[in-house]
Design an enzyme around this catalytic site. Structure first.
Site, PDB file in Angstrom:
ATOM      1  N   ARG A  34       0.878  -1.175   0.000  1.00 49.55           N
ATOM      2  CA  ARG A  34       0.000   0.000   0.000  1.00 49.55           C
ATOM      3  C   ARG A  34       0.911   1.220   0.000  1.00 49.55           C
ATOM      4  O   ARG A  34       1.702   1.421   0.926  1.00 49.55           O
ATOM      5  CB  ARG A  34      -0.912   0.001   1.225  1.00 49.55           C
ATOM      6  CG  ARG A  34      -1.584   1.351   1.433  1.00 49.55           C
ATOM      7  CD  ARG A  34      -2.696   1.314   2.432  1.00 49.55           C
ATOM      8  NE  ARG A  34      -3.856   0.639   1.879  1.00 49.55           N
ATOM      9  CZ  ARG A  34      -5.080   0.697   2.401  1.00 49.55           C
ATOM     10  NH1 ARG A  34      -5.308   1.409   3.497  1.00 49.55           N
ATOM     11  NH2 ARG A  34      -6.087   0.076   1.836  1.00 49.55           N
ATOM     12  N   HIS A  73      -7.378   0.877  -6.450  1.00 51.33           N
ATOM     13  CA  HIS A  73      -7.554   0.003  -5.288  1.00 51.33           C
ATOM     14  C   HIS A  73      -8.214  -1.294  -5.773  1.00 51.33           C
ATOM     15  O   HIS A  73      -9.388  -1.560  -5.478  1.00 51.33           O
ATOM     16  CB  HIS A  73      -8.413   0.721  -4.240  1.00 51.33           C
ATOM     17  CG  HIS A  73      -8.338   0.125  -2.868  1.00 51.33           C
ATOM     18  ND1 HIS A  73      -7.584  -0.992  -2.560  1.00 51.33           N
ATOM     19  CD2 HIS A  73      -8.962   0.494  -1.705  1.00 51.33           C
ATOM     20  CE1 HIS A  73      -7.731  -1.275  -1.272  1.00 51.33           C
ATOM     21  NE2 HIS A  73      -8.550  -0.401  -0.738  1.00 51.33           N
ATOM     22  N   GLN A 130     -10.043  -3.851  -3.286  1.00 54.11           N
ATOM     23  CA  GLN A 130     -11.327  -3.369  -2.789  1.00 54.11           C
ATOM     24  C   GLN A 130     -12.421  -3.632  -3.822  1.00 54.11           C
ATOM     25  O   GLN A 130     -13.517  -4.103  -3.486  1.00 54.11           O
ATOM     26  CB  GLN A 130     -11.236  -1.870  -2.480  1.00 54.11           C
ATOM     27  CG  GLN A 130     -12.537  -1.262  -2.015  1.00 54.11           C
ATOM     28  CD  GLN A 130     -12.976  -1.760  -0.640  1.00 54.11           C
ATOM     29  OE1 GLN A 130     -12.201  -1.713   0.300  1.00 54.11           O
ATOM     30  NE2 GLN A 130     -14.206  -2.237  -0.522  1.00 54.11           N
ATOM     31  N   ASP A 170     -17.054   7.351  -1.479  1.00 52.71           N
ATOM     32  CA  ASP A 170     -15.780   7.235  -0.756  1.00 52.71           C
ATOM     33  C   ASP A 170     -15.480   8.619  -0.179  1.00 52.71           C
ATOM     34  O   ASP A 170     -16.115   9.618  -0.539  1.00 52.71           O
ATOM     35  CB  ASP A 170     -14.683   6.782  -1.741  1.00 52.71           C
ATOM     36  CG  ASP A 170     -13.320   6.594  -1.089  1.00 52.71           C
ATOM     37  OD1 ASP A 170     -13.259   6.430   0.155  1.00 52.71           O
ATOM     38  OD2 ASP A 170     -12.305   6.617  -1.815  1.00 52.71           O
ATOM     39  N   ARG A 225     -13.665  -8.444   1.659  1.00 60.17           N
ATOM     40  CA  ARG A 225     -12.244  -8.193   1.400  1.00 60.17           C
ATOM     41  C   ARG A 225     -11.442  -9.465   1.704  1.00 60.17           C
ATOM     42  O   ARG A 225     -10.514  -9.821   0.989  1.00 60.17           O
ATOM     43  CB  ARG A 225     -11.720  -7.048   2.299  1.00 60.17           C
ATOM     44  CG  ARG A 225     -12.291  -5.670   1.998  1.00 60.17           C
ATOM     45  CD  ARG A 225     -11.835  -5.147   0.656  1.00 60.17           C
ATOM     46  NE  ARG A 225     -10.377  -5.113   0.517  1.00 60.17           N
ATOM     47  CZ  ARG A 225      -9.574  -4.153   0.972  1.00 60.17           C
ATOM     48  NH1 ARG A 225     -10.091  -3.107   1.570  1.00 60.17           N
ATOM     49  NH2 ARG A 225      -8.267  -4.205   0.769  1.00 60.17           N
TER      50      ARG A 225
HETATM   51  N1  NVA Z   1      -9.780   6.936  -1.363  1.00 62.04           N
HETATM   52  C1  NVA Z   1      -9.440   6.421  -0.054  1.00 62.04           C
HETATM   53  C2  NVA Z   1      -9.706   4.961   0.020  1.00 62.04           C
HETATM   54  C3  NVA Z   1      -9.453   4.354   1.384  1.00 62.04           C
HETATM   55  C4  NVA Z   1      -9.701   2.878   1.410  1.00 62.04           C
HETATM   56  C5  NVA Z   1      -7.985   6.738   0.244  1.00 62.04           C
HETATM   57  O1  NVA Z   1      -7.156   6.559  -0.649  1.00 62.04           O
HETATM   58  O2  NVA Z   1      -7.697   7.167   1.363  1.00 62.04           O
HETATM   59  N1   CP Z   2     -11.170  -0.018   2.419  1.00 66.85           N
HETATM   60  C1   CP Z   2      -9.893  -0.127   2.836  1.00 66.85           C
HETATM   61  O1   CP Z   2      -8.959  -0.362   2.064  1.00 66.85           O
HETATM   62  O2   CP Z   2      -9.748  -0.009   4.183  1.00 66.85           O
HETATM   63  P1   CP Z   2      -8.387   0.191   4.975  1.00 66.85           P
HETATM   64  O3   CP Z   2      -7.824   1.531   4.578  1.00 66.85           O
HETATM   65  O4   CP Z   2      -8.775   0.124   6.410  1.00 66.85           O
HETATM   66  O5   CP Z   2      -7.436  -0.923   4.594  1.00 66.85           O
END
Ligand code: NVA
Ligand code: CP
Length: 303
Positions: free
Chosen positions: A102, A129, A132, A219, A287
């Protein structure tokens, strides 16, 4: 499938295979059937950003599959002090069977795959992502019976989630509409591809985008890394909220999805979130199952 870097790299058949395996693994877990398909394998999980769902579901997923997961925070790795990703990739490839990362820059994920010799799984970048969205598609199929022909509406920031939802939805034959403010639309190449390969609309009219939708998605207005813009974004995005009026435009039995974490009163009202909590937390649960399917496809003995 060696890596999961972005959904654009997967065919419809590969995505379908992951979703079918995810359904099977979910059913088997619920019925106490264990499959140690990754026995003896180790996944490294590099995090440059926070996580609840991704970290825990990957770690539990590896455990369920008979393997081990290592949590590698960039605060503790040399990569956080500037060791090049090319070197990190070659070193970690000598110890691990796969890496989930990540991070901010999609190019870093692509470099890990280029320089390493083990499977790389994208656990979120600023660009996309994919894990997800595999869970999201699994959840929509679970609740609606099928994906093809269903309408998915995304309201909010044209961010990593929007990019992956467009690609995943269109590849699986859904009609996808997005409502984003001017200047905050999804990746232009993804939108061009979507218009050429399926039924896709991007507009700033939220109610038109939500009209007759089977699934409505949102989101956060400010993603990880955009904390400094959060206040300004509250003003820009204030209309881009899933609320009772948006739900009234969608189909009567429309479901609501949110990747979480959610900001009640911003991108979604508390009422809508709570009314659809069963779907949103099924999505979070999925997930685990979807990622186990990805892990098996990328790291393992095929099932
Ligand atoms: N768009 C959000 C998704 C979190 C799962 C981020 O990148 O913070
Ligand atoms: N939706 C998601 O990726 O959650 P986290 O940021 O908690 O991993």
């Amino acid at each position: 499938m060696k890596h999961l870097l972005k959904l654009m790299d997967l065919s419809k058949e590969e995505m379908g295979k992951i979703l079918n395996l995810a359904d099977q693994l979910k059913y088997e877990k619920k019925n106490g059937i264990k499959h140690h398909l990754l026995k003896g394998k180790t996944l490294g999980m590099i995090f440059r950003k926070s996580s609840t769902r991704t970290r825990v579901s990957f770690e539990v997923g590896m455990y369920d599959l008979g393997g081990t997961a290592l949590f590698l925070s960039s605060h503790d790795l040399q990569i956080g002090r500037g060791e090049p990703v090319q070197d990190t990739a070659r070193v970690l490839s000598r110890y691990l069977d796969g890496i989930m990362i990540r991070t901010f820059d999609q190019a870093e994920v692509e470099s890990l795959a280029e320089y390493g010799s083990i499977p790389i799984i994208n656990g979120l970048t600023d660009y996309c992502h994919p894990c997800q969205v595999l869970a999201d598609l699994m959840t929509i199929r679970e609740h609606k019976g099928l994906l093809s022909g269903k309408k998915l509406c995304y309201v909010g920031d044209g961010n990593n989630m929007a990019n992956s939802l467009i690609v995943g939805g269109i590849k699986m034959g859904m009609s996808v509409s997005v409502a984003c403010p001017n200047g905050y639309t999804p990746d232009s190449e993804i939108m061009k591809w979507a218009s050429e390969n399926g039924e896709f609309v991007c507009a700033d009219d939220i109610l038109a985008a939500a009209k007759d939708a089977d699934a409505v998605y949102t989101d956060v207005w400010a993603s990880m890394g955009q904390e400094g813009e959060a206040e300004a974004r509250k003003e820009i995005f204030k209309e881009y909220q899933i609320n009772a009026s948006v739900m009234a435009a969608a189909k009567k039995d429309a479901m609501v999805l949110h990747c979480l974490p959610a900001h009640r009163g911003e991108e979604i009202t508390a009422d809508v979130l709570e009314a659809h909590a069963h779907e949103i937390f099924d999505e979070a649960e999925n997930r685990l199952h979807a990622q186990k399917a990805v892990l098996v496809q990328c790291l393992g003995a095929k099932k």
